[in-house]
Design a protein around this motif. Structure first.
Motif, PDB file in Angstrom:
ATOM      1  N   THR A  48       0.841  -1.196   0.000  1.00  0.00           N
ATOM      2  CA  THR A  48       0.000   0.000   0.000  1.00  0.00           C
ATOM      3  C   THR A  48       0.877   1.247   0.000  1.00  0.00           C
ATOM      4  O   THR A  48       1.779   1.363   0.824  1.00  0.00           O
ATOM      5  CB  THR A  48      -0.897   0.032   1.252  1.00  0.00           C
ATOM      6  N   PRO A  49       0.653   2.195  -0.927  1.00  0.00           N
ATOM      7  CA  PRO A  49       1.423   3.446  -0.891  1.00  0.00           C
ATOM      8  C   PRO A  49       1.058   4.235   0.357  1.00  0.00           C
ATOM      9  O   PRO A  49      -0.119   4.417   0.668  1.00  0.00           O
ATOM     10  CB  PRO A  49       1.003   4.171  -2.169  1.00  0.00           C
ATOM     11  N   LEU A  76       9.130   7.817   5.906  1.00  0.00           N
ATOM     12  CA  LEU A  76       7.934   7.158   5.378  1.00  0.00           C
ATOM     13  C   LEU A  76       7.460   7.753   4.062  1.00  0.00           C
ATOM     14  O   LEU A  76       6.675   7.128   3.347  1.00  0.00           O
ATOM     15  CB  LEU A  76       6.798   7.254   6.400  1.00  0.00           C
ATOM     16  N   ALA A  77       7.920   8.946   3.747  1.00  0.00           N
ATOM     17  CA  ALA A  77       7.428   9.658   2.565  1.00  0.00           C
ATOM     18  C   ALA A  77       7.724   8.878   1.288  1.00  0.00           C
ATOM     19  O   ALA A  77       8.858   8.478   1.036  1.00  0.00           O
ATOM     20  CB  ALA A  77       8.066  11.043   2.496  1.00  0.00           C
ATOM     21  N   GLY A  78       6.687   8.630   0.494  1.00  0.00           N
ATOM     22  CA  GLY A  78       6.850   7.979  -0.795  1.00  0.00           C
ATOM     23  C   GLY A  78       7.098   6.491  -0.744  1.00  0.00           C
ATOM     24  O   GLY A  78       7.406   5.888  -1.779  1.00  0.00           O
ATOM     25  N   LEU A  79       6.965   5.872   0.443  1.00  0.00           N
ATOM     26  CA  LEU A  79       7.231   4.445   0.547  1.00  0.00           C
ATOM     27  C   LEU A  79       5.930   3.636   0.541  1.00  0.00           C
ATOM     28  O   LEU A  79       4.835   4.180   0.549  1.00  0.00           O
ATOM     29  CB  LEU A  79       8.027   4.155   1.823  1.00  0.00           C
ATOM     30  N   TYR A  80       6.087   2.335   0.538  1.00  0.00           N
ATOM     31  CA  TYR A  80       4.965   1.401   0.515  1.00  0.00           C
ATOM     32  C   TYR A  80       5.122   0.425   1.684  1.00  0.00           C
ATOM     33  O   TYR A  80       6.231   0.204   2.183  1.00  0.00           O
ATOM     34  CB  TYR A  80       4.965   0.582  -0.784  1.00  0.00           C
ATOM     35  N   GLN A  97       8.900  -0.355   2.292  1.00  0.00           N
ATOM     36  CA  GLN A  97       9.730  -0.646   1.129  1.00  0.00           C
ATOM     37  C   GLN A  97       9.557   0.469   0.104  1.00  0.00           C
ATOM     38  O   GLN A  97       8.636   1.271   0.194  1.00  0.00           O
ATOM     39  CB  GLN A  97       9.316  -1.983   0.506  1.00  0.00           C
ATOM     40  N   SER A  98      10.454   0.482  -0.864  1.00  0.00           N
ATOM     41  CA  SER A  98      10.296   1.421  -1.967  1.00  0.00           C
ATOM     42  C   SER A  98       9.193   0.886  -2.880  1.00  0.00           C
ATOM     43  O   SER A  98       8.607  -0.177  -2.619  1.00  0.00           O
ATOM     44  CB  SER A  98      11.611   1.564  -2.732  1.00  0.00           C
ATOM     45  N   ASN A  99       8.900   1.599  -3.938  1.00  0.00           N
ATOM     46  CA  ASN A  99       7.863   1.182  -4.872  1.00  0.00           C
ATOM     47  C   ASN A  99       8.048  -0.289  -5.249  1.00  0.00           C
ATOM     48  O   ASN A  99       9.087  -0.663  -5.788  1.00  0.00           O
ATOM     49  CB  ASN A  99       7.948   2.048  -6.136  1.00  0.00           C
ATOM     50  N   PRO A 100       7.057  -1.154  -4.963  1.00  0.00           N
ATOM     51  CA  PRO A 100       7.237  -2.580  -5.240  1.00  0.00           C
ATOM     52  C   PRO A 100       7.431  -2.895  -6.713  1.00  0.00           C
ATOM     53  O   PRO A 100       7.922  -3.970  -7.059  1.00  0.00           O
ATOM     54  CB  PRO A 100       5.936  -3.213  -4.707  1.00  0.00           C
TER      55      PRO A 100
END
Length: 230
Positions: A48-49, A76-80, A97-100
């Motif tokens: 989830t973004p 937390l900004a921009g992570l998933y 995590q970063s963008n999956p």
């Protein structure tokens, strides 16, 4: 100093000392022994973004803070999310995590050719999570007598990066938009998908390659959010 003055000062020091100790124990010590963390406001599914509406600040005793707890909201900004998070659960580095969709070291974009696929849903779209079940080449080739279904191996919670037709049209749910020209350039369309790109780890890729080499085909089906890979 006369005796009366001495006792008066002693009494004042005692009162100040006791009051100061009570204030320290009641207000200062807890703050010194606590840490600010960030917790989930509600249930969050894996991948989830994250946005500011998903988390809130909370103070808790240092001894209760889990290892790797996020203490800086900028992290937390921009992570998933990478795991399921329940309400009021402390967010740690293991749950973000970063963008999956990003291909990272140890993962790769693996195209699944039409000839490898036994069956998949026509509604499959990029961003879905699926289970890849390996079907032995001997299934369905028997004498017609009842047989015991063999144990099937599979890869679960596999991220779909894209779905497209055999003529390289990417299948989307929006109206078709012509893409850049050139060999291999995808064109958005509304066709039925028959080829899929998925994100796999190196070990999963090797397992897939072995299955394909043995003549097995893939049954591509939906998988529940948060499923663990085999």
């Amino acid at each position: 100093m006369n005796a009366a003055m001495k006792y008066t000062l002693a009494g004042l020091l005692f009162v100040i000392g006791v009051g100061g100790s009570m204030m320290y124990n009641a207000y200062i010590a807890p703050k010194l022994d606590s840490e600010t963390v960030w917790v989930a406001k509600s249930d969050l599914s894996p991948d989830t973004p994250l946005s500011p509406s998903d988390w809130m600040k909370e103070s808790m005793p240092r001894q209760d803070v889990p290892v790797g707890a996020v203490s800086n909201v900028q992290e937390l900004a921009g992570l998933y999310t990478s795991e399921h998070l329940g309400p009021k659960q402390v967010i740690t580095v293991d749950e973000i995590q970063s963008n999956p969709f990003t291909i990272t070291p140890g993962t790769r974009d693996v195209p699944l050719a039409e000839s490898w696929i036994a069956s998949m849903s026509p509604t499959l779209r990029a961003g879905d999570f699926v289970t890849l079940t390996f079907l032995p080449s001997t299934m369905g080739s028997g004498t017609g007598k009842p047989t015991t279904l063999p144990a099937l191996s599979s890869l679960t919670h596999v991220l779909v990066l894209s779905v497209h037709t055999s003529n390289n049209q990417e299948v989307v749910t929006t109206p078709p938009i012509t893409g850049p020209s050139g060999v291999g350039a995808p064109v958005n369309g509304l066709g039925v998908p028959n080829e899929v790109d998925v994100k796999l780890t190196t070990s999963e890729t090797n397992e897939l390659a072995q299955a394909i080499a043995e003549g097995e085909k893939l049954l591509i089906s939906g998988s529940a959010q948060g499923g663990q890979r085999s």
